[in-house]
Design a protein around this motif. Structure first.
Motif, PDB file in Angstrom:
ATOM      1  N   TYR A  42       0.832  -1.202   0.000  1.00  0.00           N
ATOM      2  CA  TYR A  42       0.000   0.000   0.000  1.00  0.00           C
ATOM      3  C   TYR A  42       0.871   1.259   0.000  1.00  0.00           C
ATOM      4  CZ  TYR A  42      -3.450  -3.379   1.693  1.00  0.00           C
ATOM      5  OH  TYR A  42      -4.253  -4.468   1.831  1.00  0.00           O
ATOM      6  N   THR A  43       0.371   2.289  -0.643  1.00  0.00           N
ATOM      7  CA  THR A  43       1.020   3.598  -0.602  1.00  0.00           C
ATOM      8  C   THR A  43      -0.009   4.633  -0.155  1.00  0.00           C
ATOM      9  OG1 THR A  43       0.476   4.111  -2.918  1.00  0.00           O
ATOM     10  CG2 THR A  43       2.590   3.000  -2.491  1.00  0.00           C
ATOM     11  N   PHE A  44       0.478   5.791   0.252  1.00  0.00           N
ATOM     12  CA  PHE A  44      -0.392   6.918   0.548  1.00  0.00           C
ATOM     13  C   PHE A  44       0.205   8.156  -0.094  1.00  0.00           C
ATOM     14  CE2 PHE A  44       2.629   6.411   3.976  1.00  0.00           C
ATOM     15  CZ  PHE A  44       3.077   7.686   4.240  1.00  0.00           C
ATOM     16  N   LYS A  56       4.296  12.937  -3.936  1.00  0.00           N
ATOM     17  CA  LYS A  56       4.892  11.606  -3.879  1.00  0.00           C
ATOM     18  C   LYS A  56       3.877  10.576  -3.395  1.00  0.00           C
ATOM     19  CE  LYS A  56       9.721  12.876  -2.931  1.00  0.00           C
ATOM     20  NZ  LYS A  56      10.864  12.691  -2.015  1.00  0.00           N
ATOM     21  N   SER A  57       4.096   9.334  -3.847  1.00  0.00           N
ATOM     22  CA  SER A  57       3.384   8.183  -3.298  1.00  0.00           C
ATOM     23  C   SER A  57       4.337   7.512  -2.310  1.00  0.00           C
ATOM     24  CB  SER A  57       2.975   7.207  -4.404  1.00  0.00           C
ATOM     25  OG  SER A  57       2.056   7.809  -5.284  1.00  0.00           O
ATOM     26  N   GLU A  58       4.009   7.548  -1.035  1.00  0.00           N
ATOM     27  CA  GLU A  58       4.921   7.092   0.010  1.00  0.00           C
ATOM     28  C   GLU A  58       4.401   5.803   0.644  1.00  0.00           C
ATOM     29  OE1 GLU A  58       6.081  11.752   1.014  1.00  0.00           O
ATOM     30  OE2 GLU A  58       5.117  10.528   2.546  1.00  0.00           O
ATOM     31  N   ALA A  59       5.251   5.155   1.425  1.00  0.00           N
ATOM     32  CA  ALA A  59       4.870   3.894   2.069  1.00  0.00           C
ATOM     33  C   ALA A  59       5.549   3.786   3.419  1.00  0.00           C
ATOM     34  CB  ALA A  59       5.260   2.712   1.190  1.00  0.00           C
ATOM     35  N   ILE A  60       4.975   2.939   4.276  1.00  0.00           N
ATOM     36  CA  ILE A  60       5.560   2.728   5.598  1.00  0.00           C
ATOM     37  C   ILE A  60       6.206   1.354   5.724  1.00  0.00           C
ATOM     38  CG2 ILE A  60       3.967   4.324   6.702  1.00  0.00           C
ATOM     39  CD1 ILE A  60       2.481   1.859   7.843  1.00  0.00           C
ATOM     40  N   GLU A  80      15.799  11.599   1.991  1.00  0.00           N
ATOM     41  CA  GLU A  80      14.861  11.712   0.868  1.00  0.00           C
ATOM     42  C   GLU A  80      13.782  10.653   1.036  1.00  0.00           C
ATOM     43  OE1 GLU A  80      13.306  13.197  -2.737  1.00  0.00           O
ATOM     44  OE2 GLU A  80      14.934  13.969  -1.479  1.00  0.00           O
ATOM     45  N   VAL A  81      12.529  11.093   1.159  1.00  0.00           N
ATOM     46  CA  VAL A  81      11.427  10.149   1.281  1.00  0.00           C
ATOM     47  C   VAL A  81      11.291   9.382  -0.027  1.00  0.00           C
ATOM     48  CG1 VAL A  81       8.945   9.898   1.622  1.00  0.00           C
ATOM     49  CG2 VAL A  81      10.235  11.545   2.988  1.00  0.00           C
ATOM     50  N   VAL A  82      11.152   8.067   0.080  1.00  0.00           N
ATOM     51  CA  VAL A  82      11.079   7.218  -1.110  1.00  0.00           C
ATOM     52  C   VAL A  82       9.759   7.465  -1.835  1.00  0.00           C
ATOM     53  CG1 VAL A  82      11.071   4.857  -1.984  1.00  0.00           C
ATOM     54  CG2 VAL A  82      12.536   5.471  -0.033  1.00  0.00           C
ATOM     55  N   ASP A  83       9.851   7.689  -3.144  1.00  0.00           N
ATOM     56  CA  ASP A  83       8.686   7.916  -3.999  1.00  0.00           C
ATOM     57  C   ASP A  83       8.395   6.625  -4.766  1.00  0.00           C
ATOM     58  OD1 ASP A  83       6.638   9.015  -5.448  1.00  0.00           O
ATOM     59  OD2 ASP A  83       7.907  10.210  -6.758  1.00  0.00           O
ATOM     60  N   PHE A  84       7.257   6.010  -4.467  1.00  0.00           N
ATOM     61  CA  PHE A  84       6.899   4.735  -5.087  1.00  0.00           C
ATOM     62  C   PHE A  84       6.069   4.945  -6.365  1.00  0.00           C
ATOM     63  CE2 PHE A  84       8.046   3.406  -0.891  1.00  0.00           C
ATOM     64  CZ  PHE A  84       8.461   2.081  -1.019  1.00  0.00           C
ATOM     65  N   GLN A  85       6.326   4.111  -7.340  1.00  0.00           N
ATOM     66  CA  GLN A  85       5.477   4.047  -8.523  1.00  0.00           C
ATOM     67  C   GLN A  85       4.327   3.093  -8.201  1.00  0.00           C
ATOM     68  OE1 GLN A  85       6.092   5.929 -11.372  1.00  0.00           O
ATOM     69  NE2 GLN A  85       7.634   6.812  -9.997  1.00  0.00           N
ATOM     70  N   VAL A  86       3.110   3.511  -8.471  1.00  0.00           N
ATOM     71  CA  VAL A  86       1.934   2.722  -8.115  1.00  0.00           C
ATOM     72  C   VAL A  86       1.400   2.012  -9.349  1.00  0.00           C
ATOM     73  CG1 VAL A  86      -0.384   2.774  -7.115  1.00  0.00           C
ATOM     74  CG2 VAL A  86       1.383   4.341  -6.262  1.00  0.00           C
ATOM     75  N   VAL A  87       1.126   0.726  -9.197  1.00  0.00           N
ATOM     76  CA  VAL A  87       0.597  -0.061 -10.301  1.00  0.00           C
ATOM     77  C   VAL A  87      -0.871   0.318 -10.522  1.00  0.00           C
ATOM     78  CG1 VAL A  87       0.095  -2.388 -11.142  1.00  0.00           C
ATOM     79  CG2 VAL A  87       2.152  -1.956  -9.799  1.00  0.00           C
ATOM     80  N   LYS A  88      -1.195   0.714 -11.716  1.00  0.00           N
ATOM     81  CA  LYS A  88      -2.557   1.157 -12.041  1.00  0.00           C
ATOM     82  C   LYS A  88      -3.381   0.018 -12.635  1.00  0.00           C
ATOM     83  CE  LYS A  88      -1.545   5.370 -10.804  1.00  0.00           C
ATOM     84  NZ  LYS A  88      -2.095   5.915  -9.544  1.00  0.00           N
TER      85      LYS A  88
END
Length: 387
Positions: free
Chosen positions: A259-261, A268-272, A379-387
């Motif tokens: 999951y990302t938020f 950015k799309s971030e994750a924990i 640097e907060v990691v920026d995730f690519q989200v699968v569409k």
């Protein structure tokens, strides 16, 4: 540790006027008004809850339960039989530091009783999120049976008016650093047991997420059988999963998250949390391990070749030794006793910790603060989200 609170100016200005109309009370009721010792942070909740009553724009926005879980980790659930279930969020009370965070709300009806449940990451401080400021008819203190393994202290309140009963339960998860309130409103609550409903709202699926690292045997990574490259892994991901390429030490890795938020301000799309994959020196694809933070205030970040995770009571950074050994470079955490007194610890897989005894205990929170400072400068990691 560091907890920073920024009170909204409007909260301080509007506290008295809002309290006078809170909960739909008539003038002259038993509500606490000018004499109330409500803080500015607490009064923001009241402003939000009563916005529609006083003709202001509604600051709440509707969200899904999944989105709510992306904001606060140890989330409640609607009890069996609940109707009119609605999740919403109040973003305006959140501080950029992460504490306090957004206010998550669940409303529902059960047996003709209206319920409002709220949760907010508050860091090291308790808070009353309910927005209810009655002169309570009765109060009680209990220990909840399901929450925190049966060790969660809670406070219960009841107000009895001429044509209205209000029941309220509040508690604070010291390990996670979050406050909760669950209230019930009906014409008559005689014989009603709010604690029974609160116990039903405990959700084992979300409350298993805490400030301590989730053990590897409790997390099952995806099956990468037949995958030889990062691209092969990405091709197997499902909709809404995320992936990112980062460098840890001198090793290029692929991070994969369920999951990302969205951080709209940063774009950015971030994750924990994430599974970590890498190539060995002979080009073989390998799984390094699983990393997780304690909430959305601490998204995964990278600085100087280190991968950082954190929570209200722990911080940790990972690195690679050579090209294949994924290690905890340094971590620090605090454990609280039943009186709220903290004991601090630190550990490293690759070095000794100055000042630590044989159990890893250290004198204070200085190592935690150092790792936290490094994390916030990363640097907060920026995730690519699968569409």
């Amino acid at each position: 540790m560091k907890s920073r609170y920024v009170a909204c100016l409007v909260a301080g200005v509007m506290t008295v006027s809002v309290l006078n109309v809170a909960c739909g009370a008539d003038t002259g009721s038993d509500l606490v008004t000018e004499e109330s010792s409500v803080s500015a942070e607490e009064s923001t909740s009241t402003i939000a809850a009563t916005a529609e009553e006083v003709g202001l724009a509604n600051p709440w926005r509707d969200i899904t339960e999944e989105e709510a879980h992306g904001v606060v980790a140890k989330l409640f659930k609607a009890p069996e039989g609940a109707t009119n279930v609605q999740w919403s969020i109040l973003d305006s009370v959140a501080d950029p530091s992460g504490f306090p965070g957004p206010l998550v709300q669940l409303t529902f009806t059960l047996d003709e009783v209206a319920f409002t449940a709220r949760e907010q990451a508050t860091g090291d401080s308790e808070a009353d999120l309910s927005g209810l400021y009655y002169e309570w008819t009765a109060t009680d203190e209990v220990v909840l049976a399901n929450w925190a393994g049966g060790e969660m202290p809670a406070k219960f309140y009841r107000y009895i008016g001429e044509n209205e009963y209000i029941d309220l339960c509040t508690f604070y998860d010291v390990e996670y650093g979050a406050a909760y309130s669950i209230s019930a409103d009906a014409n008559d609550l005689d014989g009603f047991d709010l604690q029974a409903v609160v116990e039903q709202m405990y959700d084992p699926a979300t409350n298993s997420i805490g400030d301590e690292e989730v053990e590897e045997n409790a997390h099952v990574p995806m099956d990468i059988t037949g995958c030889d490259t990062f691209t092969n892994i990405v091709d197997k991901l499902n909709k809404d999963q995320g992936y990112a390429n980062v460098t840890i030490g001198d090793v290029d890795v692929l991070l994969v998250t369920e999951y990302t938020f969205e951080d709209t301000e940063a774009g950015k799309s971030e994750a924990i949390d994430a599974d970590v994959y890498y190539y060995t020196k002979d080009g073989k694809l390998e799984y390094a391990g699983y990393v997780t933070s304690g909430g959305t205030a601490y998204p995964l970040s990278v600085k100087d070749g280190k991968l950082y995770v954190g929570g209200n009571h722990f911080f940790k950074k990972y690195s690679f030794v050579g090209e294949s050994i994924f290690v905890i470079d340094e971590e620090a955490w605090v454990e609280y006793d039943e009186d709220g007194n903290g004991t601090y610890f630190a550990h490293s897989d690759i070095a000794s910790i100055d000042g630590a005894d044989e159990n890893g205990q250290v004198a204070d929170d200085s190592i935690m603060n150092e790792i936290y400072d490094e994390m916030t400068k990363g640097e907060v990691v920026d995730f690519q989200v699968v569409k």
